[in-house]
Design a protein around this motif. Structure first.
Motif, PDB file in Angstrom:
ATOM      1  N   ASP A  32      31.857  29.575  38.746  1.00  0.00           N
ATOM      2  CA  ASP A  32      31.706  28.272  39.021  1.00  0.00           C
ATOM      3  C   ASP A  32      30.648  27.547  38.177  1.00  0.00           C
ATOM      4  O   ASP A  32      30.685  26.304  37.932  1.00  0.00           O
ATOM      5  CB  ASP A  32      31.477  28.367  40.741  1.00  0.00           C
ATOM      6  CG  ASP A  32      32.814  28.560  41.560  1.00  0.00           C
ATOM      7  OD1 ASP A  32      33.839  28.340  40.723  1.00  0.00           O
ATOM      8  OD2 ASP A  32      32.383  28.855  42.587  1.00  0.00           O
ATOM      9  N   GLU A  40      31.387  24.308  35.954  1.00  0.00           N
ATOM     10  CA  GLU A  40      30.514  22.737  36.261  1.00  0.00           C
ATOM     11  C   GLU A  40      29.743  22.373  35.098  1.00  0.00           C
ATOM     12  O   GLU A  40      29.535  21.347  34.722  1.00  0.00           O
ATOM     13  CB  GLU A  40      29.543  23.224  37.440  1.00  0.00           C
ATOM     14  CG  GLU A  40      30.317  23.275  38.755  1.00  0.00           C
ATOM     15  CD  GLU A  40      29.395  23.843  39.942  1.00  0.00           C
ATOM     16  OE1 GLU A  40      28.265  23.596  39.648  1.00  0.00           O
ATOM     17  OE2 GLU A  40      30.104  24.222  40.942  1.00  0.00           O
ATOM     18  N   ARG A  63      23.109  32.002  42.291  1.00  0.00           N
ATOM     19  CA  ARG A  63      23.955  31.401  43.326  1.00  0.00           C
ATOM     20  C   ARG A  63      24.189  32.369  44.250  1.00  0.00           C
ATOM     21  O   ARG A  63      24.207  33.683  44.059  1.00  0.00           O
ATOM     22  CB  ARG A  63      25.223  30.727  42.992  1.00  0.00           C
ATOM     23  CG  ARG A  63      24.890  29.161  42.223  1.00  0.00           C
ATOM     24  CD  ARG A  63      26.297  28.775  41.870  1.00  0.00           C
ATOM     25  NE  ARG A  63      25.914  27.298  41.307  1.00  0.00           N
ATOM     26  CZ  ARG A  63      26.893  26.543  41.251  1.00  0.00           C
ATOM     27  NH1 ARG A  63      28.145  26.887  41.664  1.00  0.00           N
ATOM     28  NH2 ARG A  63      26.681  25.132  40.761  1.00  0.00           N
ATOM     29  N   GLU A  82      24.880  32.963  49.059  1.00  0.00           N
ATOM     30  CA  GLU A  82      24.670  32.276  50.669  1.00  0.00           C
ATOM     31  C   GLU A  82      23.486  32.683  51.213  1.00  0.00           C
ATOM     32  O   GLU A  82      22.867  33.882  50.938  1.00  0.00           O
ATOM     33  CB  GLU A  82      25.871  33.054  51.338  1.00  0.00           C
ATOM     34  CG  GLU A  82      26.247  32.362  52.806  1.00  0.00           C
ATOM     35  CD  GLU A  82      27.189  33.206  53.355  1.00  0.00           C
ATOM     36  OE1 GLU A  82      27.521  32.894  54.796  1.00  0.00           O
ATOM     37  OE2 GLU A  82      28.141  33.794  52.859  1.00  0.00           O
ATOM     38  N   PHE A  96      21.565  22.596  47.514  1.00  0.00           N
ATOM     39  CA  PHE A  96      22.617  22.900  48.114  1.00  0.00           C
ATOM     40  C   PHE A  96      23.854  22.458  47.678  1.00  0.00           C
ATOM     41  O   PHE A  96      24.002  21.455  47.079  1.00  0.00           O
ATOM     42  CB  PHE A  96      22.144  22.251  49.627  1.00  0.00           C
ATOM     43  CG  PHE A  96      21.024  22.818  50.279  1.00  0.00           C
ATOM     44  CD1 PHE A  96      21.146  23.794  50.934  1.00  0.00           C
ATOM     45  CD2 PHE A  96      19.876  22.240  50.085  1.00  0.00           C
ATOM     46  CE1 PHE A  96      20.037  24.463  52.056  1.00  0.00           C
ATOM     47  CE2 PHE A  96      18.545  22.741  50.726  1.00  0.00           C
ATOM     48  CZ  PHE A  96      18.584  23.780  51.689  1.00  0.00           C
ATOM     49  N   LEU A  97      24.886  23.258  47.870  1.00  0.00           N
ATOM     50  CA  LEU A  97      26.114  23.293  47.125  1.00  0.00           C
ATOM     51  C   LEU A  97      27.190  22.727  48.043  1.00  0.00           C
ATOM     52  O   LEU A  97      28.219  22.230  47.628  1.00  0.00           O
ATOM     53  CB  LEU A  97      26.506  24.361  46.528  1.00  0.00           C
ATOM     54  CG  LEU A  97      25.462  24.937  45.458  1.00  0.00           C
ATOM     55  CD1 LEU A  97      25.807  26.155  44.786  1.00  0.00           C
ATOM     56  CD2 LEU A  97      25.349  23.849  44.270  1.00  0.00           C
ATOM     57  N   ASP A  98      27.106  22.955  49.386  1.00  0.00           N
ATOM     58  CA  ASP A  98      28.134  22.746  50.196  1.00  0.00           C
ATOM     59  C   ASP A  98      27.765  21.724  51.203  1.00  0.00           C
ATOM     60  O   ASP A  98      26.589  21.147  51.360  1.00  0.00           O
ATOM     61  CB  ASP A  98      28.831  24.017  50.891  1.00  0.00           C
ATOM     62  CG  ASP A  98      27.616  24.746  51.555  1.00  0.00           C
ATOM     63  OD1 ASP A  98      26.511  24.300  51.408  1.00  0.00           O
ATOM     64  OD2 ASP A  98      27.975  25.843  52.040  1.00  0.00           O
ATOM     65  N   ALA A  99      28.677  21.315  51.900  1.00  0.00           N
ATOM     66  CA  ALA A  99      28.422  20.427  53.176  1.00  0.00           C
ATOM     67  C   ALA A  99      27.514  20.817  54.081  1.00  0.00           C
ATOM     68  O   ALA A  99      27.341  22.059  54.464  1.00  0.00           O
ATOM     69  CB  ALA A  99      29.751  19.931  53.799  1.00  0.00           C
ATOM     70  N   PRO A 103      24.907  17.905  50.212  1.00  0.00           N
ATOM     71  CA  PRO A 103      25.252  18.624  49.078  1.00  0.00           C
ATOM     72  C   PRO A 103      24.840  17.955  47.692  1.00  0.00           C
ATOM     73  O   PRO A 103      24.784  16.655  47.743  1.00  0.00           O
ATOM     74  CB  PRO A 103      26.753  18.931  48.871  1.00  0.00           C
ATOM     75  CG  PRO A 103      27.032  17.824  49.890  1.00  0.00           C
ATOM     76  CD  PRO A 103      26.148  17.784  50.956  1.00  0.00           C
ATOM     77  N   ARG A 108      24.644  28.426  54.421  1.00  0.00           N
ATOM     78  CA  ARG A 108      24.743  27.409  53.293  1.00  0.00           C
ATOM     79  C   ARG A 108      24.844  28.138  51.975  1.00  0.00           C
ATOM     80  O   ARG A 108      24.467  29.222  51.587  1.00  0.00           O
ATOM     81  CB  ARG A 108      23.533  26.500  53.260  1.00  0.00           C
ATOM     82  CG  ARG A 108      23.539  25.624  54.561  1.00  0.00           C
ATOM     83  CD  ARG A 108      24.629  24.875  54.700  1.00  0.00           C
ATOM     84  NE  ARG A 108      24.627  23.657  53.546  1.00  0.00           N
ATOM     85  CZ  ARG A 108      23.937  22.558  53.409  1.00  0.00           C
ATOM     86  NH1 ARG A 108      23.097  22.202  54.249  1.00  0.00           N
ATOM     87  NH2 ARG A 108      24.297  21.793  52.223  1.00  0.00           N
ATOM     88  N   HIS A 109      25.662  27.482  51.145  1.00  0.00           N
ATOM     89  CA  HIS A 109      25.753  28.023  49.646  1.00  0.00           C
ATOM     90  C   HIS A 109      24.940  27.470  48.907  1.00  0.00           C
ATOM     91  O   HIS A 109      24.847  26.097  48.720  1.00  0.00           O
ATOM     92  CB  HIS A 109      27.098  27.623  49.327  1.00  0.00           C
ATOM     93  CG  HIS A 109      27.535  28.515  48.139  1.00  0.00           C
ATOM     94  ND1 HIS A 109      28.418  28.033  47.044  1.00  0.00           N
ATOM     95  CD2 HIS A 109      27.356  29.875  47.365  1.00  0.00           C
ATOM     96  CE1 HIS A 109      28.657  28.769  45.891  1.00  0.00           C
ATOM     97  NE2 HIS A 109      27.819  29.782  46.370  1.00  0.00           N
ATOM     98  N   GLU A 142      21.971  27.086  45.169  1.00  0.00           N
ATOM     99  CA  GLU A 142      21.607  27.520  43.763  1.00  0.00           C
ATOM    100  C   GLU A 142      20.093  27.551  43.857  1.00  0.00           C
ATOM    101  O   GLU A 142      19.420  26.532  43.867  1.00  0.00           O
ATOM    102  CB  GLU A 142      22.360  26.607  42.772  1.00  0.00           C
ATOM    103  CG  GLU A 142      21.731  27.143  41.322  1.00  0.00           C
ATOM    104  CD  GLU A 142      22.703  26.348  40.181  1.00  0.00           C
ATOM    105  OE1 GLU A 142      23.549  26.525  39.828  1.00  0.00           O
ATOM    106  OE2 GLU A 142      22.069  25.162  39.866  1.00  0.00           O
TER     107      GLU A 142
END
Length: 309
Positions: free
Chosen positions: A69, A73, A185, A187, A224-227, A232, A270-271, A273
């Motif tokens: 990923d 990106e 990266r 969780e 932060f990578l996700d909702a 994000p 949360r996901h 980096e």
């Protein structure tokens, strides 16, 4: 950014593994981007997953500097229009070099121009040379250009050198070669809550990335990578410990846990980096929780200074 069943329009192509997508790789992608724009064409990357060394060397293969990923990106951020992701296995590894050029490159993509790094090899046992590619290219309708090495401090930029720097904790030097801070990266998962009892709650990372810097304390950022909340893309300054927490435990595998500076909130699940911009100190064992708490406070202040937070 996905493989297309149809040939792209006027493709300008680069081929490689691009582990780390460092400054040497970016020199190639920048040429591809500008040439594709000049031709009103498509900037195309042909790469492999998993990395060929994972298949050919098994457990002896080095750790990768990027997750898939992250790599995709970064290709997008570099202005690439299309990534052709070739599944790499033992059968594909046996492809003769001539067949690779004719079928995988010419018939599948049909490039107008091809740009590769100075150390590019391809095909079975890496038998394919730049000479073969430059000889076959014009007969198949594409030009071939070799991009020279990029050097920093008089030495060429390569993934092996970056891995060595990370293993030594030299994250600032690694960033100079990468063109950005090294980041992992994963969780956020529940830990033993020990940081919270010390007044410095931490995000414990169940990491997807293969490589951590060597044990120590670092300044960097959590993105932060996700909702969720934070939204994000939000990046917050952090002080991160990489190691085995020797004050409380012994013989634990190295792990990363980050304390967000001046932030309160629950972000489990949360996901994220986690980047490493500066090394503050080595990891060490303290006499007890209070001595550790005082040192963490000093580390947090130093991280604020280094990050301008």
């Amino acid at each position: 950014m996905l493989e297309s069943p149809r040939r792209p329009e006027r493709p300008v192509l680069t081929i490689g593994n691009f582990d780390g997508l460092h400054r040497g790789h970016r020199a190639i992608t920048e040429v591809v981007r500008t040439r594709a724009a000049a031709l009103a064409g498509t900037a195309v990357v042909y790469t492999f997953d998993p990395h060929p060394r994972k298949v050919l060397q098994g457990e002896h293969a080095p750790g990768m500097l990027l997750t898939l990923d992250q790599k995709l990106e970064l290709f997008e951020a570099a202005g690439m229009d299309l990534v052709v992701l070739e599944p790499f296995d033992a059968a594909f590894a046996a492809t003769p070099p001539e067949r690779f050029v004719r079928e995988c490159i010419h018939e599948h993509i049909g490039p107008k121009e091809v740009y590769v790094g100075y150390d590019f090899h391809f095909g079975k046992d890496r038998e394919g040379s730049m000479r073969l590619l430059t000889e076959m290219g014009p007969h198949l309708g594409f030009s071939v250009t070799v991009i020279p090495e990029v050097t920093v401090d008089g030495r060429d930029v390569n993934s092996t050198r970056i891995r060595t720097l990370l293993a030594e904790g030299e994250v600032a030097e690694a960033a100079a070669l990468l063109g950005r801070a090294y980041a992992v990266r994963g969780e956020v998962v529940r830990g033993d809550q020990r940081g919270r009892t010390l007044g410095f709650p931490t995000l414990n990372l169940a990491r997807e990335s293969e490589i951590l810097p060597c044990d120590g304390v670092y300044a960097g950022h959590v993105r932060f990578l996700d909702a969720g909340d934070p939204a994000p893309g939000t990046a917050l300054p952090a002080v991160t410990n990489v190691g085995r927490r020797p004050t409380f435990k012994d013989h634990e595998p190295s792990a990363a846990e980050a304390h967000l500076l001046d932030f309160e909130g629950e972000v489990y699940g949360r996901h994220i980096e986690l980047s490493f911009s500066h090394r503050i100190r080595e990891e060490r064992k303290f006499e007890g929780p209070e001595a550790l708490r005082e040192q963490i406070a000093r580390d947090a202040d130093e991280a604020r200074r280094l990050l301008g937070a």
